[in-house]
Design an enzyme around this catalytic site. Structure first.
Site, PDB file in Angstrom:
ATOM      1  N   LYS A  70     -19.379  16.131  15.719  1.00  0.00           N
ATOM      2  CA  LYS A  70     -20.036  15.699  16.956  1.00  0.00           C
ATOM      3  C   LYS A  70     -20.186  14.181  17.009  1.00  0.00           C
ATOM      4  O   LYS A  70     -20.175  13.581  18.087  1.00  0.00           O
ATOM      5  CB  LYS A  70     -21.376  16.417  17.134  1.00  0.00           C
ATOM      6  CG  LYS A  70     -21.205  17.903  17.453  1.00  0.00           C
ATOM      7  CD  LYS A  70     -20.371  18.084  18.713  1.00  0.00           C
ATOM      8  CE  LYS A  70     -20.277  19.514  19.154  1.00  0.00           C
ATOM      9  NZ  LYS A  70     -19.654  19.677  20.472  1.00  0.00           N
TER      10      LYS A  70
ATOM     11  N   TYR B 193     -20.409  19.890  11.023  1.00  0.00           N
ATOM     12  CA  TYR B 193     -20.723  19.941  12.451  1.00  0.00           C
ATOM     13  C   TYR B 193     -21.215  18.567  12.913  1.00  0.00           C
ATOM     14  O   TYR B 193     -20.766  18.051  13.945  1.00  0.00           O
ATOM     15  CB  TYR B 193     -21.774  21.015  12.737  1.00  0.00           C
ATOM     16  CG  TYR B 193     -22.174  21.079  14.188  1.00  0.00           C
ATOM     17  CD1 TYR B 193     -21.350  21.698  15.132  1.00  0.00           C
ATOM     18  CD2 TYR B 193     -23.363  20.511  14.628  1.00  0.00           C
ATOM     19  CE1 TYR B 193     -21.701  21.749  16.468  1.00  0.00           C
ATOM     20  CE2 TYR B 193     -23.724  20.562  15.960  1.00  0.00           C
ATOM     21  CZ  TYR B 193     -22.903  21.179  16.870  1.00  0.00           C
ATOM     22  OH  TYR B 193     -23.253  21.221  18.206  1.00  0.00           O
TER      23      TYR B 193
ATOM     24  N   ASP C  33      -7.160  27.931  23.873  1.00  0.00           N
ATOM     25  CA  ASP C  33      -7.513  27.463  22.535  1.00  0.00           C
ATOM     26  C   ASP C  33      -7.518  25.944  22.631  1.00  0.00           C
ATOM     27  O   ASP C  33      -6.460  25.311  22.690  1.00  0.00           O
ATOM     28  CB  ASP C  33      -6.481  27.945  21.512  1.00  0.00           C
ATOM     29  CG  ASP C  33      -6.696  27.368  20.122  1.00  0.00           C
ATOM     30  OD1 ASP C  33      -7.603  26.524  19.931  1.00  0.00           O
ATOM     31  OD2 ASP C  33      -5.929  27.747  19.220  1.00  0.00           O
TER      32      ASP C  33
END
Length: 167
Positions: free
Chosen positions: A154, A150, A59
């Site tokens: 990023k 997202y 993880d």
């Protein structure tokens, strides 16, 4: 890019881009450890790929898991030459519909994991050197509709990469 006799760790290596990176490194002669939360896919892939690869359940948002994975790689393969921070998730949501819970999860998995990975990678490779490759996305500077979190996660990966280069 010749990787003969190198030892690489690829996160998120059981599928998608990560799997492609794993196969590329193996084809270049590297020993490859790959990690993923998808244990079933990782174990199956390791059995298919054979002896120059190893799978570790990981993880990437857990600092404890990072320490365990780094120890396993160094113990089994002797060292680490290349770290590819590839693992990530994609959750939809724009600024109106996205939830704070999803945004936090995106940041934890996509960005915080790169921070931890860089720290662990630098420590593992400090003496002998090596390379850290962080997978960002074109959406880090060109946001995609319905994926605000997202894109932000990023963009953080891109900024962390530039910061890590200062070490």
């Amino acid at each position: 890019m010749q990787q003969k006799d190198k030892v690489a760790l690829v996160t998120g290596g059981a599928s998608g881009v990560g799997l492609g990176v794993v196969k590329l490194f193996l084809s270049e002669g590297a020993k490859v450890a790959f990690s993923d939360v998808n244990e079933a896919a990782g174990l199956q892939l390791a059995a298919e790929l054979g002896g120059h690869s190893m799978f570790v359940r990981h993880d990437v948002s857990s600092e404890t898991d990072w320490k365990l994975v780094m120890a396993a790689v160094q113990q089994s393969l002797g060292r680490l030459d290349v770290l590819v921070n590839n693992a990530g998730i994609l959750l939809p949501g724009d600024m109106e519909t996205g939830s704070l819970e999803d945004f936090s999860r995106l940041l934890k998995v996509n960005a915080e994991s790169v921070f931890i990975g860089c720290q662990q990678g630098i420590a593992a490779m400090k003496e002998a050197g090596g390379s850290i490759i962080n997978m960002a996305s074109v959406s880090s500077w060109l946001p995609v509709e319905q994926y605000a979190g997202y894109s932000a996660s990023k963009a953080a990966v891109s900024a962390l990469t530039r910061a890590a280069a200062l070490n």
